[in-house]
Design a protein around this motif. Structure first.
Motif, PDB file in Angstrom:
ATOM      1  N   PRO A   1      11.004   0.005   4.718  1.00  0.00           N
ATOM      2  CA  PRO A   1       9.841   0.868   4.928  1.00  0.00           C
ATOM      3  C   PRO A   1       8.805   0.186   5.821  1.00  0.00           C
ATOM      4  CG  PRO A   1       9.697  -0.174   2.787  1.00  0.00           C
ATOM      5  CD  PRO A   1      11.034  -0.564   3.374  1.00  0.00           C
ATOM      6  N   LEU A   2       8.080   1.000   6.571  1.00  0.00           N
ATOM      7  CA  LEU A   2       7.060   0.492   7.481  1.00  0.00           C
ATOM      8  C   LEU A   2       5.817   1.365   7.398  1.00  0.00           C
ATOM      9  CD1 LEU A   2       9.423   0.030  10.542  1.00  0.00           C
ATOM     10  CD2 LEU A   2       8.416  -1.823   9.213  1.00  0.00           C
ATOM     11  N   ALA A   3       4.658   0.750   7.617  1.00  0.00           N
ATOM     12  CA  ALA A   3       3.391   1.480   7.631  1.00  0.00           C
ATOM     13  C   ALA A   3       2.664   1.166   8.937  1.00  0.00           C
ATOM     14  CB  ALA A   3       2.536   1.088   6.436  1.00  0.00           C
ATOM     15  N   PHE A   4       2.098   2.212   9.550  1.00  0.00           N
ATOM     16  CA  PHE A   4       1.442   2.059  10.844  1.00  0.00           C
ATOM     17  C   PHE A   4       0.069   2.715  10.846  1.00  0.00           C
ATOM     18  CE2 PHE A   4       6.027   2.428  11.657  1.00  0.00           C
ATOM     19  CZ  PHE A   4       6.270   1.231  12.304  1.00  0.00           C
TER      20      PHE A   4
ATOM     21  N   SER B   1       3.997 -10.501  14.194  1.00  0.00           N
ATOM     22  CA  SER B   1       4.596 -10.089  12.925  1.00  0.00           C
ATOM     23  C   SER B   1       3.583 -10.285  11.803  1.00  0.00           C
ATOM     24  CB  SER B   1       5.866 -10.879  12.652  1.00  0.00           C
ATOM     25  OG  SER B   1       5.558 -12.222  12.365  1.00  0.00           O
ATOM     26  N   PRO B   2       3.697  -9.514  10.733  1.00  0.00           N
ATOM     27  CA  PRO B   2       2.741  -9.626   9.630  1.00  0.00           C
ATOM     28  C   PRO B   2       2.675 -11.026   9.023  1.00  0.00           C
ATOM     29  CG  PRO B   2       3.976  -7.598   9.425  1.00  0.00           C
ATOM     30  CD  PRO B   2       4.614  -8.383  10.530  1.00  0.00           C
TER      31      PRO B   2
ATOM     32  N   ILE C   1      -1.441  -8.386   8.244  1.00  0.00           N
ATOM     33  CA  ILE C   1      -1.163  -7.132   8.944  1.00  0.00           C
ATOM     34  C   ILE C   1      -0.725  -7.489  10.362  1.00  0.00           C
ATOM     35  CG2 ILE C   1      -2.108  -4.946   9.780  1.00  0.00           C
ATOM     36  CD1 ILE C   1      -1.907  -5.185   6.675  1.00  0.00           C
ATOM     37  N   GLY C   2       0.481  -7.045  10.739  1.00  0.00           N
ATOM     38  CA  GLY C   2       0.970  -7.317  12.079  1.00  0.00           C
ATOM     39  C   GLY C   2       0.333  -6.392  13.102  1.00  0.00           C
ATOM     40  N   THR C   3       0.563  -6.686  14.354  1.00  0.00           N
ATOM     41  CA  THR C   3       0.089  -5.819  15.434  1.00  0.00           C
ATOM     42  C   THR C   3       1.248  -5.546  16.386  1.00  0.00           C
ATOM     43  OG1 THR C   3      -0.703  -7.700  16.760  1.00  0.00           O
ATOM     44  CG2 THR C   3      -2.310  -6.622  15.323  1.00  0.00           C
TER      45      THR C   3
ATOM     46  N   ALA D   1       3.538  -3.879   7.510  1.00  0.00           N
ATOM     47  CA  ALA D   1       2.388  -3.039   7.882  1.00  0.00           C
ATOM     48  C   ALA D   1       1.840  -3.512   9.226  1.00  0.00           C
ATOM     49  CB  ALA D   1       1.323  -3.109   6.804  1.00  0.00           C
ATOM     50  N   TYR D   2       1.568  -2.529  10.103  1.00  0.00           N
ATOM     51  CA  TYR D   2       1.170  -2.847  11.474  1.00  0.00           C
ATOM     52  C   TYR D   2      -0.004  -2.005  11.956  1.00  0.00           C
ATOM     53  CZ  TYR D   2       5.676  -5.187  11.823  1.00  0.00           C
ATOM     54  OH  TYR D   2       6.735  -6.017  11.609  1.00  0.00           O
TER      55      TYR D   2
END
Length: 146
Positions: A71-74, A112-113, A120-122, A101-102
């Motif tokens: 799972p990923l969150a943006f 990377s996170p 929190i990654g970007t 999460a990014y």
């Protein structure tokens, strides 16, 4: 509930925005969000994942790609300086998104996170769009037996 337009031009015409997004950072941010949503929606359709928006009080995460294994969150923003508070709250509430999460913006460096300050990654917007499109193509090929 959030509604996204697949095409930014249709969005601007339907909402009668004209050229306002060219001079208004908030409008441009909404166009970026719609663009990311359309790419992630295509990916979610091919991978049978759930794509949704999350809100709790004042905190919201724009796009949650809720795939069972990864799972990923943006949070989609017009600037890398955008607040990460909502993503941090989301990760606290849903630990399975730790390290996933990014903050996504056109000017964001790829981090990377695990290496980013605050967990929190970007991601630059173009990298997210390319990756989502490539993964959607791959998932479709697999579904078609290729």
């Amino acid at each position: 509930m959030r509604v996204y337009f697949v095409d930014g031009a249709v969005r601007n015409a339907a909402l009668q925005r004209g050229v306002r997004p060219l001079t208004d950072a908030e409008e441009m941010g909404l166009l970026y969000e719609n663009l990311a949503a359309s790419h992630l929606h295509a990916l979610a359709r091919q991978t049978q994942a759930r794509l949704h928006h999350w809100r709790e009080g004042q905190h919201e995460v724009d796009l949650v790609y809720d795939e069972s294994d990864q799972p990923l969150a943006f949070e989609i923003a017009s600037s890398v300086g955008h607040s990460r508070a909502a993503l941090l709250r989301f990760v606290e509430r849903f630990p399975q998104f730790e390290g996933r999460a990014y903050l996504v913006s056109p000017d964001a460096p790829p981090l990377s996170p695990g290496t980013a300050a605050g967990r929190i990654g970007t991601l630059p917007l173009d990298l997210l769009l390319l990756a989502a499109s490539r993964q959607a193509d791959r998932a479709l090929a697999l579904r078609l037996g290729g």
